[in-house]
Motif scaffolding. Structure first.
Motif, mmCIF file in Angstrom:
data_model
loop_
_atom_site.group_PDB
_atom_site.id
_atom_site.type_symbol
_atom_site.label_atom_id
_atom_site.label_comp_id
_atom_site.label_asym_id
_atom_site.label_seq_id
_atom_site.Cartn_x
_atom_site.Cartn_y
_atom_site.Cartn_z
ATOM 1 N N ARG A 134 40.319 35.770 44.071
ATOM 2 C CA ARG A 134 40.770 36.422 42.828
ATOM 3 C C ARG A 134 41.402 35.406 41.873
ATOM 4 O O ARG A 134 41.230 35.487 40.664
ATOM 5 C CB ARG A 134 41.783 37.522 43.152
ATOM 6 C CG ARG A 134 41.134 38.726 43.794
ATOM 7 C CD ARG A 134 42.083 39.939 43.804
ATOM 8 N NE ARG A 134 41.397 41.084 44.391
ATOM 9 C CZ ARG A 134 41.861 41.767 45.440
ATOM 10 N NH1 ARG A 134 43.019 41.457 45.994
ATOM 11 N NH2 ARG A 134 41.169 42.784 45.917
ATOM 12 N N ILE A 135 42.165 34.456 42.463
ATOM 13 C CA ILE A 135 42.855 33.470 41.615
ATOM 14 C C ILE A 135 41.874 32.447 41.049
ATOM 15 O O ILE A 135 41.924 32.117 39.856
ATOM 16 C CB ILE A 135 43.962 32.761 42.441
ATOM 17 C CG1 ILE A 135 45.096 33.741 42.763
ATOM 18 C CG2 ILE A 135 44.495 31.535 41.707
ATOM 19 C CD1 ILE A 135 46.087 33.234 43.800
ATOM 20 N N LEU A 136 40.977 31.957 41.904
ATOM 21 C CA LEU A 136 40.123 30.825 41.497
ATOM 22 C C LEU A 136 38.824 31.264 40.834
ATOM 23 O O LEU A 136 38.240 30.510 40.064
ATOM 24 C CB LEU A 136 39.799 29.936 42.708
ATOM 25 C CG LEU A 136 41.019 29.330 43.427
ATOM 26 C CD1 LEU A 136 40.578 28.526 44.639
ATOM 27 C CD2 LEU A 136 41.832 28.450 42.476
ATOM 28 N N ARG A 137 38.344 32.461 41.149
ATOM 29 C CA ARG A 137 37.064 32.910 40.582
ATOM 30 C C ARG A 137 37.209 34.318 40.011
ATOM 31 O O ARG A 137 36.546 35.249 40.457
ATOM 32 C CB ARG A 137 35.970 32.897 41.670
ATOM 33 C CG ARG A 137 35.636 31.536 42.234
ATOM 34 C CD ARG A 137 34.522 31.598 43.279
ATOM 35 N NE ARG A 137 34.870 32.439 44.428
ATOM 36 C CZ ARG A 137 35.613 32.008 45.462
ATOM 37 N NH1 ARG A 137 36.021 30.759 45.507
ATOM 38 N NH2 ARG A 137 35.912 32.819 46.454
ATOM 39 N N PRO A 138 38.116 34.488 39.031
ATOM 40 C CA PRO A 138 38.348 35.832 38.507
ATOM 41 C C PRO A 138 37.058 36.418 37.931
ATOM 42 O O PRO A 138 36.248 35.691 37.360
ATOM 43 C CB PRO A 138 39.405 35.618 37.412
ATOM 44 C CG PRO A 138 39.369 34.163 37.091
ATOM 45 C CD PRO A 138 38.893 33.458 38.318
ATOM 46 N N GLY A 139 36.887 37.714 38.136
ATOM 47 C CA GLY A 139 35.700 38.361 37.573
ATOM 48 C C GLY A 139 34.518 38.392 38.515
ATOM 49 O O GLY A 139 33.534 39.074 38.249
ATOM 50 N N SER A 140 34.584 37.628 39.624
ATOM 51 C CA SER A 140 33.483 37.707 40.589
ATOM 52 C C SER A 140 34.008 38.282 41.896
ATOM 53 O O SER A 140 35.214 38.473 42.073
ATOM 54 C CB SER A 140 32.850 36.325 40.793
ATOM 55 O OG SER A 140 33.834 35.406 41.192
ATOM 56 N N GLU A 141 33.101 38.566 42.829
ATOM 57 C CA GLU A 141 33.503 39.087 44.138
ATOM 58 C C GLU A 141 34.476 38.097 44.788
ATOM 59 O O GLU A 141 34.169 36.901 44.881
ATOM 60 C CB GLU A 141 32.272 39.232 45.037
ATOM 61 C CG GLU A 141 31.525 40.547 44.858
ATOM 62 C CD GLU A 141 32.367 41.752 45.237
ATOM 63 O OE1 GLU A 141 32.990 41.720 46.322
ATOM 64 O OE2 GLU A 141 32.423 42.706 44.441
ATOM 65 N N PRO A 142 35.651 38.555 45.252
ATOM 66 C CA PRO A 142 36.606 37.588 45.797
ATOM 67 C C PRO A 142 36.116 36.876 47.065
ATOM 68 O O PRO A 142 36.356 35.682 47.230
ATOM 69 C CB PRO A 142 37.860 38.423 46.075
ATOM 70 C CG PRO A 142 37.491 39.842 45.896
ATOM 71 C CD PRO A 142 36.213 39.909 45.127
ATOM 72 N N LEU A 143 35.423 37.599 47.942
ATOM 73 C CA LEU A 143 34.898 36.955 49.151
ATOM 74 C C LEU A 143 33.474 36.480 48.875
ATOM 75 O O LEU A 143 32.663 37.223 48.311
ATOM 76 C CB LEU A 143 34.874 37.930 50.333
ATOM 77 C CG LEU A 143 36.209 38.325 50.949
ATOM 78 C CD1 LEU A 143 35.961 39.220 52.170
ATOM 79 C CD2 LEU A 143 37.040 37.117 51.355
#
Ligand code: CA
Length: 406
Positions: A134-143
């Motif tokens: 969530r922190i590093l790739r906001p807007g995409s699937e977290p896992l």
């Protein structure tokens, strides 16, 4: 079975009673510079090699200057040595000879207890991986799509694994924030911790032969605590596409005591339910799963900032061991593999500052009135843990601590 009582009475109420007996390596003033194997009993360190001689059962494995010969000796010998130590510390007949061989913990210096062969670090907490996503790739699937199919890991730098108490020099490197046009060079501004649990391999394996899930106990000698220091700005710029490199390799701290796997039988728990069926080689549902109920605690300058629960880890150490050998890669005596940051579901159970402060947006407030987004120079971080032992006892781990130098 009732836990035997030691003639060293205070040890019986200690997390380091004879139900634990972790191994380390120490030097002391009576023989300066000479590294010896020690076994922690209460607030004392038993000189193990000297104890074996005093008991009339000399042991070249305990007379060594590191744990590696003992690690290499294999599970049947580990069981035998542990039984001997228990006997010496509980039978009154050994009391007189062994008492002078118990050195107060405060009077010894503890060292890295084994020569680290290969070092692998995993990423096994679903909560940690989700938070980082969530922190590093906001807007995409977290896992990432592979996360629930395999224990993700990378090979770290074994030569920079250091014992607790070793200062950590703030690393320099290339840093580039998303808004910057080009990278700059300098000391990291986002120095972080990762509270983890480490597993020490004793028995090696043969190149080309995978290690099955049920062989975990044959290969893994014991468990320690790990702080995987991380420079988030260096890591963020370098990690795509090949993963962590200089943002991690400057130092990894381990606790000085290796808790034998045998001391953790009462800490074993089922891992959390998995919502994706693992491939057969990773499927532990019909065997003896290796979830472990370790209650961890992170202190920053003496102030508790988090209590991560190791029992919440999605992948177990047995699955990690199997996965890292499934391609035929062999194990060596002294291999260390770490669990990955231990983060639970709640804010106050997160195992890294980047999660605790949500990438620095919500700094921690310390009792001295200061705040922390990431670590400042002279900060000291300590990670501790306990686990349930037999008959209501508690199994203690040694602290892993480190102070940041400029
Ligand atoms: Ca890590």
């Amino acid at each position: 079975m009732t836990t035997p009582r030691s003639w060293l009475a205070p040890a019986n109420d200690s997390p380091f009673g004879v139900h634990n007996l972790p191994y380390g390596v120490f030097t002391a003033g009576d023989r300066p510079g000479q590294r010896r194997i020690g076994v922690r009993v209460g607030d004392f360190v038993l000189d193990a090699g000297a104890a074996a001689r005093a008991a009339g059962e000399p042991s070249v494995l305990l007379d060594a200057d590191s744990l590696n010969p003992l690690l290499a000796a294999g599970r049947p010998v580990w069981t035998e040595v542990r039984a001997s130590l228990t006997r010496w510390l509980t039978e009154e007949s050994h009391r007189e000879a062994l008492t002078p061989l118990l050195l107060p913990l405060a009077e010894v210096e503890l060292h890295l207890p084994f020569e680290v062969a290969d070092y692998v670090d995993f990423y096994a907490s679903e909560h940690h991986a989700t938070n980082l996503g969530r922190i590093l790739r906001p807007g995409s699937e977290p896992l990432t799509p592979n996360w629930k199919h395999l224990p993700i890991g990378y090979h770290g730098r074994s030569g920079t694994v250091v014992v607790s108490g070793t200062p950590v020099v703030r690393p320099h490197g290339q840093r580039k924030a998303p808004a910057d046009a080009v990278p700059s060079f300098g000391p990291t501004r986002r120095l972080d911790i990762e509270a983890e649990v480490g597993f020490v391999v004793g028995t090696p394996s043969v190149l080309g032969e995978p290690v099955a899930l049920d062989a975990f106990r044959e290969h893994v000698f014991g468990v320690c605590l790990v702080n995987d220091w991380s420079a988030r700005d260096i890591q963020g710029w370098e990690y795509v596409p090949l993963g962590p490199f200089l943002g991690k390799s400057f130092a990894t701290s381990v606790s000085p005591w290796i808790v034998p796997l045998d001391a953790l039988e009462h800490a074993r728990v089922a891992p959390p339910a998995r919502d994706v069926e693992p491939l057969p080689y990773l499927d532990d549902r019909d065997g003896e799963p290796w979830g472990l109920d370790l209650a961890m605690e992170i202190r920053l300058n003496g102030h508790t900032v988090s209590r991560p629960p190791f029992a919440s880890m999605y992948w177990t150490a047995a699955q990690q061991l199997t996965h890292m050998t499934v391609n035929g890669a062999s194990l060596r005596t002294g291999d260390l593999f770490a669990s990955g940051t231990v983060s639970g579901p709640d804010v106050e159970t997160r195992g890294a500052l980047i999660e605790l402060t949500w990438n620095g947006e919500n700094p921690l407030k310390l009792p001295d009135g200061t705040t922390r987004a990431f670590l400042e120079n002279d900060d000291e971080v300590t990670i501790t843990a306990t686990a349930p032992g037999p008959d209501g006892t508690v199994v203690g781990f040694g602290d892993v601590s480190g102070r940041i130098l400029p």
